[in-house]
Write a protein that holds these residues in place. Sequence first.
Motif, PDB file in Angstrom:
ATOM      1  N   PHE A  71       0.854  -1.192   0.000  1.00 48.88           N
ATOM      2  CA  PHE A  71       0.000   0.000   0.000  1.00 48.88           C
ATOM      3  C   PHE A  71       0.889   1.240   0.000  1.00 48.88           C
ATOM      4  O   PHE A  71       1.858   1.313   0.757  1.00 48.88           O
ATOM      5  N   ALA A 102      -3.613   5.029  -3.027  1.00 49.95           N
ATOM      6  CA  ALA A 102      -4.700   5.955  -2.703  1.00 49.95           C
ATOM      7  C   ALA A 102      -4.179   7.370  -2.872  1.00 49.95           C
ATOM      8  O   ALA A 102      -2.973   7.623  -2.726  1.00 49.95           O
ATOM      9  N   ASN A 106      -6.245  11.155   0.843  1.00 47.45           N
ATOM     10  CA  ASN A 106      -7.135  10.128   1.408  1.00 47.45           C
ATOM     11  C   ASN A 106      -6.388   8.973   2.061  1.00 47.45           C
ATOM     12  O   ASN A 106      -6.987   7.922   2.333  1.00 47.45           O
ATOM     13  N   GLU A 109      -7.718   7.899   5.600  1.00 48.75           N
ATOM     14  CA  GLU A 109      -9.084   7.383   5.456  1.00 48.75           C
ATOM     15  C   GLU A 109      -9.070   5.994   4.822  1.00 48.75           C
ATOM     16  O   GLU A 109      -9.746   5.074   5.291  1.00 48.75           O
ATOM     17  N   LYS A 110      -8.283   5.826   3.765  1.00 52.54           N
ATOM     18  CA  LYS A 110      -8.215   4.542   3.078  1.00 52.54           C
ATOM     19  C   LYS A 110      -7.576   3.471   3.984  1.00 52.54           C
ATOM     20  O   LYS A 110      -8.048   2.329   4.044  1.00 52.54           O
ATOM     21  N   VAL A 113      -9.960   2.104   6.630  1.00 52.98           N
ATOM     22  CA  VAL A 113     -10.900   1.124   6.070  1.00 52.98           C
ATOM     23  C   VAL A 113     -10.217  -0.223   5.896  1.00 52.98           C
ATOM     24  O   VAL A 113     -10.770  -1.280   6.245  1.00 52.98           O
ATOM     25  N   ILE A 114      -8.998  -0.205   5.382  1.00 52.71           N
ATOM     26  CA  ILE A 114      -8.243  -1.442   5.150  1.00 52.71           C
ATOM     27  C   ILE A 114      -7.955  -2.149   6.469  1.00 52.71           C
ATOM     28  O   ILE A 114      -8.144  -3.368   6.597  1.00 52.71           O
TER      29      ILE A 114
END
Length: 580
Positions: A71, A102, A106, A109-110, A113-114
């Motif tokens: 990521f 991402a 963001n 935020e991303k 969620v992950i």
Amino acid sequence: MRKRQLMVGLLAAGMVMTTVSGCGSQGGDSKQTANEGKTTAQANTASSEKTVTADGISLPITDEPITLKVFAPADAENRREDNLQTKELEASTGIKIEWMTAANENIQEKLNVILASGDLPDIIFTGVGMANKYDKATEQSLGEQGLVIPLNEYLDTISVGYKKAFEKDENLRDYITTPSGDIYSLPNVDGNIHVQYNLKCWMNTEWLDRLGLEMPETTEEFYQVLKAFKEQDANGNGDPNDEIPLSTVTSGAGTQVDGFLMNPFQLTSDINGLYVDNGVVTYAPVQEGYKEGLLYLNKLYEEGLLNPESFTQDRVNQVNINEAGEECVIGCILASRPGYACDTSAAATSEKWKQYQPVPALTGPSGQCVSSWNPYCGYATGMTFITSSCKYPEEAFRLLDYLATEEMSYRSFLGVEGVHWQKLPEDTDKVGVDGSKAKWETIPTDDVNYCWGQLACLVRHEDWQLGQAMPADPYAEGVKPPQGTQVLFYKAAKDLEKTRQPLESVMPSLYMNSEDASQRSLLETTIIDTQKEAMVQFITGSRDIESEWEAYKASLESVGLSEYLQILQKAYDASAFASR
């Protein structure tokens, strides 16, 4: 003139190194050449032979190809899959990288969620941006929840890149170690000495020369110089009323009005005014020395020596005011760099920045002469993790550790040797940042998407940065401000280094549990706001310092100062720093 007395060049943002197998021999100066040329590493992809890099890394990392899901922030204009360094790494290590990206705005935020989903990548790169990185409390929490793994065993047994970094910098390991002794995040390291001394003051030496004055060394001499600037048409334009002796802005590195000029009275760091006194976390703005400093600043304000706009204007406004006419109108600037009052961009047509030189640490009435110092500001933590879902944690670590070697740090930041930068021969007549022989220089190119930059595990020590070729005369015709000012930054930092505060008194960023971190954050915001409001009132005279000092301290207590310090003391006592 004083500016001609400077030594030589300074650190820029780059560093150098030997490159991944075969990269240094790749030529060309176009985007096509940089991104489509086949490297030796790529040509040898099918080879099972091991090679050893200059830093002692054995490649490939794995004999059987594996894939790691990574990521990272998206590159705004380029695909990370197409990045030349990505291709080189995949070819030389045997590790295929599957990117999850991402948009920069963001990232948190991303990631939230992950992390909540449980479907984790193998490696997390948050990017170096302050808004993207995890703070130390969150970093510790991720580890305690088992979302990311401790890396101590790998660091102690198989590390090459970070092992050398720890040997080079004795503070680094302590800084990234949680109270439990675990290390969850691999840092970027920037040895730039300039940013360790943010609280600086810049004085117009052309004004000094015109008035026959010397650079001040004490707070009294500084006051007398400001008076002369105000009263004697220091800029020589015939208008005795347009000079602003001293000015700053409301925000930015080193711009605190109670920073550089407070230190002669009371050590006041740019880390929220905190320092450590014999193991005790201490808040400078309630100390008696701070009160004396406020009296001095109030004197400057009352006599028209401190610009009233300092409490409301931003950097753009201050630059516009100083750059508007043919002559400078600001005598002294409180800031980390003169760019807070001058145009120092690459496109600058003005040369007013050349008039400003760093003021050495001033000696106060009691004889105190100390510079605020933060040696930890070059450590970027909370940005590189291996998650608990990773099936190949050792290989993942070896990849990240490889990035932290000198060779790969040069590659990440500068690009391909011989294409984007080059080493200089030992008999070169080019000079580095500190005036010694330069070791490397950049090569102008239009190439894009050829390196990772500061994405992860970039380790640059001061000696690397000092080796970049710089103009022998930073004020020579044609030298652009981004290069010339580097000499000023280095000189200023080296001057302040002579009087820096003791290492044991520096307040580091600390790990703490989530509950304490949340409470600290709430208290900190209110305390800072309350203190800054009172500071402005004291300096501008709307509150009397002598008669209202105790009430001021009581107001800080009422918004939780003692509890705030207790939280910090608890975290400090649990850290590796307390045992020093």
